[in-house]
Each structure stands twice: as structure tokens, then as C-alpha cells.
Motif scaffolding. Structure first.
Motif, PDB file in Angstrom:
ATOM      1  N   GLU A   1      13.767  -1.411 -40.170  1.00  0.00           N
ATOM      2  CA  GLU A   1      13.573  -2.531 -39.262  1.00  0.00           C
ATOM      3  C   GLU A   1      12.110  -2.899 -39.052  1.00  0.00           C
ATOM      4  N   GLU A   2      11.185  -1.961 -39.283  1.00  0.00           N
ATOM      5  CA  GLU A   2       9.765  -2.272 -39.131  1.00  0.00           C
ATOM      6  C   GLU A   2       9.280  -3.278 -40.176  1.00  0.00           C
ATOM      7  N   GLN A   3      10.074  -3.470 -41.212  1.00  0.00           N
ATOM      8  CA  GLN A   3       9.699  -4.427 -42.248  1.00  0.00           C
ATOM      9  C   GLN A   3      10.164  -5.844 -41.919  1.00  0.00           C
ATOM     10  N   TYR A   4      10.807  -6.014 -40.768  1.00  0.00           N
ATOM     11  CA  TYR A   4      11.360  -7.329 -40.429  1.00  0.00           C
ATOM     12  C   TYR A   4      10.273  -8.411 -40.385  1.00  0.00           C
ATOM     13  N   GLY A   5       9.131  -8.104 -39.780  1.00  0.00           N
ATOM     14  CA  GLY A   5       8.065  -9.097 -39.672  1.00  0.00           C
ATOM     15  C   GLY A   5       7.619  -9.603 -41.030  1.00  0.00           C
ATOM     16  N   GLN A   6       7.432  -8.663 -41.961  1.00  0.00           N
ATOM     17  CA  GLN A   6       6.994  -9.053 -43.303  1.00  0.00           C
ATOM     18  C   GLN A   6       8.060  -9.871 -44.013  1.00  0.00           C
ATOM     19  N   LEU A   7       9.328  -9.450 -43.872  1.00  0.00           N
ATOM     20  CA  LEU A   7      10.403 -10.170 -44.544  1.00  0.00           C
ATOM     21  C   LEU A   7      10.648 -11.526 -43.892  1.00  0.00           C
ATOM     22  N   ASN A   8      10.532 -11.574 -42.571  1.00  0.00           N
ATOM     23  CA  ASN A   8      10.700 -12.843 -41.868  1.00  0.00           C
ATOM     24  C   ASN A   8       9.626 -13.834 -42.295  1.00  0.00           C
ATOM     25  N   ALA A   9       8.392 -13.353 -42.440  1.00  0.00           N
ATOM     26  CA  ALA A   9       7.308 -14.219 -42.917  1.00  0.00           C
ATOM     27  C   ALA A   9       7.591 -14.706 -44.338  1.00  0.00           C
ATOM     28  N   ARG A  10       8.146 -13.817 -45.155  1.00  0.00           N
ATOM     29  CA  ARG A  10       8.452 -14.204 -46.538  1.00  0.00           C
ATOM     30  C   ARG A  10       9.542 -15.270 -46.587  1.00  0.00           C
TER      31      ARG A  10
ATOM     32  N   ALA B   1       1.557 -21.266 -46.041  1.00  0.00           N
ATOM     33  CA  ALA B   1       0.367 -20.412 -46.027  1.00  0.00           C
ATOM     34  C   ALA B   1       0.211 -19.725 -44.680  1.00  0.00           C
ATOM     35  N   GLY B   2       0.453 -20.466 -43.608  1.00  0.00           N
ATOM     36  CA  GLY B   2       0.365 -19.877 -42.278  1.00  0.00           C
ATOM     37  C   GLY B   2       1.401 -18.793 -42.059  1.00  0.00           C
ATOM     38  N   ALA B   3       2.643 -19.054 -42.497  1.00  0.00           N
ATOM     39  CA  ALA B   3       3.702 -18.054 -42.359  1.00  0.00           C
ATOM     40  C   ALA B   3       3.390 -16.806 -43.173  1.00  0.00           C
ATOM     41  N   HIS B   4       2.840 -16.995 -44.369  1.00  0.00           N
ATOM     42  CA  HIS B   4       2.500 -15.862 -45.227  1.00  0.00           C
ATOM     43  C   HIS B   4       1.401 -15.005 -44.595  1.00  0.00           C
ATOM     44  N   LEU B   5       0.401 -15.643 -44.040  1.00  0.00           N
ATOM     45  CA  LEU B   5      -0.703 -14.909 -43.422  1.00  0.00           C
ATOM     46  C   LEU B   5      -0.261 -14.165 -42.165  1.00  0.00           C
ATOM     47  N   ALA B   6       0.821 -14.632 -41.551  1.00  0.00           N
ATOM     48  CA  ALA B   6       1.303 -13.990 -40.324  1.00  0.00           C
ATOM     49  C   ALA B   6       1.714 -12.542 -40.561  1.00  0.00           C
ATOM     50  N   SER B   7       2.130 -12.229 -41.782  1.00  0.00           N
ATOM     51  CA  SER B   7       2.526 -10.851 -42.085  1.00  0.00           C
ATOM     52  C   SER B   7       1.319  -9.972 -42.396  1.00  0.00           C
ATOM     53  N   ARG B   8       0.130 -10.573 -42.483  1.00  0.00           N
ATOM     54  CA  ARG B   8      -1.065  -9.828 -42.867  1.00  0.00           C
ATOM     55  C   ARG B   8      -2.140  -9.812 -41.777  1.00  0.00           C
ATOM     56  N   LEU B   9      -2.115 -10.784 -40.874  1.00  0.00           N
ATOM     57  CA  LEU B   9      -3.140 -10.895 -39.839  1.00  0.00           C
ATOM     58  C   LEU B   9      -2.510 -10.796 -38.459  1.00  0.00           C
ATOM     59  N   PRO B  10      -3.198 -10.212 -37.494  1.00  0.00           N
ATOM     60  CA  PRO B  10      -2.659 -10.089 -36.138  1.00  0.00           C
ATOM     61  C   PRO B  10      -2.663 -11.423 -35.410  1.00  0.00           C
ATOM     62  N   PHE B  11      -1.834 -11.499 -34.383  1.00  0.00           N
ATOM     63  CA  PHE B  11      -1.751 -12.716 -33.580  1.00  0.00           C
ATOM     64  C   PHE B  11      -2.976 -12.856 -32.693  1.00  0.00           C
ATOM     65  N   ARG B  12      -3.472 -14.071 -32.570  1.00  0.00           N
ATOM     66  CA  ARG B  12      -4.578 -14.382 -31.673  1.00  0.00           C
ATOM     67  C   ARG B  12      -4.184 -15.612 -30.846  1.00  0.00           C
ATOM     68  N   GLY B  13      -4.412 -15.539 -29.535  1.00  0.00           N
ATOM     69  CA  GLY B  13      -3.964 -16.588 -28.648  1.00  0.00           C
ATOM     70  C   GLY B  13      -4.582 -17.946 -28.920  1.00  0.00           C
ATOM     71  N   TRP B  14      -5.805 -17.972 -29.469  1.00  0.00           N
ATOM     72  CA  TRP B  14      -6.492 -19.242 -29.681  1.00  0.00           C
ATOM     73  C   TRP B  14      -5.920 -20.031 -30.854  1.00  0.00           C
ATOM     74  N   VAL B  15      -5.119 -19.408 -31.696  1.00  0.00           N
ATOM     75  CA  VAL B  15      -4.641 -20.071 -32.910  1.00  0.00           C
ATOM     76  C   VAL B  15      -3.776 -21.288 -32.561  1.00  0.00           C
ATOM     77  N   LEU B  16      -2.831 -21.113 -31.648  1.00  0.00           N
ATOM     78  CA  LEU B  16      -1.968 -22.230 -31.282  1.00  0.00           C
ATOM     79  C   LEU B  16      -2.771 -23.331 -30.590  1.00  0.00           C
TER      80      LEU B  16
END
Length: 338
Positions: A99-108, A230-245
Motif C-alpha cells: 500500500e505504500e506504493q499507492y502514491g507512486q502508482l496513483n501518480a502514474r 508532468a505535474g502528476a509525474h513529479l508528485a511521486s518524486r517531490l514533496p508537497f509544498r503549500g505555495w504550489v497551488l
């Protein structure tokens, strides 16, 4: 574009989108409980069939009421898919301890879904040139039915013994609603952020307003889903930052103020940053759900997004894309505090 070229005004188009959202409001959570109680795979199969019927209504009855009927059918199909797909994916991973792989698979999944819009845009341009909306519509019907056939092959983990002690439909529904309360902040974040996706329905109209010829609109906007991918793909590699939105909202406002074809580049950047945030908040919600009624809890977030989407539709009529950009800034402030 079909609606506009059929003589509908911006106000009528927004009413149709509101009908779509209202259908989701009514059926979103009950359909999530159906997926939890019976079959998530079966919900996905039914979803494709209903959406195919919706497109068929548009082709056969190209009027306000025909479009409205199509949106109701599409809305019903969307509610059966919403929650069911995420739950099927997460529980499939959990069955193997992954289940820890969900974020990566969801981004994919999000990335592939968005990239697929590129060949679709090319095909849409060709189909429109060859047979107009009729040909494009019937091909859309066929693709929806094909998705149902593919869904039949999805594996579904066993979630119960199938005996008389298994919770009934209403017990499943109540369980999912109760499970949403302790994780209400994660549910709210998904509801607010996912609602922004309602704005995607106006991208083609924006291109027209920004002086792009109708036949070239699909090609002109082809970069928008690519930036989203591209944004969805990077989400699995970079942490969330509040300023992005918040930054995405600023880009949208600037694009709307420019109102020229080149502003579509800024629209794509807005969408890419938005998709980055969406993957993060969706993944966080799935990790926080501990109930077996996973699809129902996810549907609670989805129904919240439908209520917020009404604001998007209203802002389009009252203030167009600039007003929506300001609304995105407000959502960014709220989500950052979650």
C-alpha cells in the motif's frame, strides 16, 4: 464546443455543467457504498456503459434537453467510477502489502490518463474534419464501451466471506460516513482541490475566446494535459509544498488577463502545478482511511468537490477565468492550513 456550436449560451452551458454536478451530488455517496458492498469492478463496468449512453444522447438529441439527459447519464457513470477505482487500486496493493506504493502508482495513473489526451486531441481533430460532431460522438460511445470490457478483466481482492454476517448496503453506507469524520481535514483538502478540475471543462472555450480557430482548438490546447501529466509525474518524486497551488492560481489570473493564444502556455503551467497538488492530497487521503468502506469515504470527498464545483461554474458566468483564478488562491490558503 459542441454545446456552443449548437447555439447554447455560456449561461446554458454552465447550467448543463451544474446538472452534471447535481447528479453527482445526489448519487456520489450511495454509489460508493454500492461499490463497497457489492463489487468495485462491477461499478467500473457499469460506469462505462452509462457514459456511453450519455454520449449517444448528445449525438442523437443535440439540444439543451438532450445534452442535459446525457450529462445525467454521464454523471451516474462518473459516480460509479469515483471512489471505486481508487479503492480497487489501494486494496489491490494492500492485499500484497504494497500500500505504500499507492502514491507512486496513483501518480502514474494520472500521468497516463493525461498523456492519453494528446493522441485523443489529434484523433478529435481528424474526426471533426471527416465527420463533425456525429463521428466524434459515436467513436466516444465505442471507447466508453471498450473501457467496460477492459474493466471486466481487473482483479478484485476478496473483501468478505460472503456469508449472512456481511454488512448490508445501508450499514456499509453509514460505516463509510462515520469513517470520514476522524479524517475530515484530508477529506476537505481533496474536496477543495479536486473541485478545481471542473474548470477543465472550459479550456476549449477559453481557447476560442483567446482567438484560436475552432478546428485548431484541440491542437492548440494539446500542451495543457502534457503539463498536467508532468505535474502528476513529479508528485511521486517531490514533496508537497503549500505555495504550489497558490502559484498555479497566479498563473491562471495572468493568462486570463492576457487573453491571447500564447496565454495557453500559462494555462498549461497552471494545470501542471494543480495536478501536482491533486496527486498529493488524494494519496494522503487514501493512506488515512482505515475503514473497509474505502470507496464510500472517497466518495464523501468527491461529493464535497461537487458542491465546490458549483462555485466554479458560477464564477465562469460572473467573472470568467480571472474570478476562478482568485478562487484557486483562496483554496490554496485553506489547503495550506490543513
Amino acid at each position: 464546443m459542441l454545446f456552443a456550436d449548437s447555439g447554447l449560451s455560456d449561461a446554458q452551458i454552465s447550467v448543463l455543467l451544474a446538472v452534471w454536478s447535481l447528479t453527482a451530488v445526489v448519487f456520489e455517496v450511495p454509489s460508493g457504498a454500492i461499490a463497497d458492498r457489492f463489487s468495485r469492478r462491477g461499478s467500473l463496468v457499469a460506469s462505462g456503459v452509462l457514459q456511453a449512453l450519455g454520449y449517444a444522447a448528445w449525438v442523437l438529441f443535440p439540444s439543451f434537453w438532450g445534452f442535459a439527459a446525457g450529462f445525467v447519464l454521464w454523471g451516474l457513470g462518473g459516480t460509479l467510477q469515483s471512489g471505486a477505482f481508487e479503492a480497487l487500486l489501494y486494496d489491490g496493493l494492500a492485499a500484497n502489502g504494497d500500500e505504500e506504493q499507492y502514491g507512486q502508482l496513483n501518480a502514474r495513473v494520472d500521468t497516463i490518463e493525461l498523456i492519453a489526451q494528446v493522441p485523443v486531441a489529434v484523433v478529435a481533430t481528424a474526426l471533426f474534419s471527416l465527420g463533425g460532431y456525429q463521428l466524434a460522438g459515436w467513436i466516444s460511445v465505442a471507447m466508453c464501451l471498450a473501457s467496460s470490457v477492459i474493466a471486466l478483466r481487473f482483479p478484485e481482492p476478496d473483501r468478505g466471506s460472503g456469508d449472512d454476517d456481511e454488512p448490508g448496503y445501508f450499514a456499509t453506507l453509514v460505516s463509510g460516513l462515520r469513517a470520514s469524520v476522524p479524517i475530515k481535514r484530508a477529506v476537505l483538502a481533496v474536496a477543495l482541490v479536486y473541485a478545481i478540475d471542473a474548470f477543465e471543462e472550459y479550456f476549449t472555450l477559453l481557447a476560442q475566446d483567446w482567438h484560436v480557430p475552432t478546428i485548431w482548438v484541440p491542437m492548440a490546447t494539446i500542451g495543457v494535459p502534457l503539463m498536467g501529466a508532468a505535474g502528476a509525474h513529479l508528485a511521486s518524486r517531490l514533496p508537497f509544498r503549500g505555495w504550489v497551488l497558490f502559484a498555479s492560481g497566479v498563473l491562471l489570473i495572468v493568462a486570463a488577463l492576457l487573453a491571447v493564444p500564447v496565454a495557453i502556455v500559462l494555462l498549461g503551467l497552471f494545470y501542471g502545478l494543480y495536478r501536482f497538488v491533486l496527486v498529493h492530497v488524494e494519496t494522503e487521503l487514501q493512506h488515512r482511511i482505515s475503514s473497509d468502506a474505502r470507496a464510500t469515504v472517497t466518495s464523501v470527498a468527491a461529493i464535497g468537490s461537487e458542491f465546490v464545483a458549483f462555485a466554479i461554474y458560477g464564477l465562469w458566468v460572473l467573472g470568467s477565468a480571472v474570478a476562478i483564478g482568485v478562487f484557486v488562491l483562496a483554496i490554496a490558503v485553506v489547503v495550506r492550513r490543513q
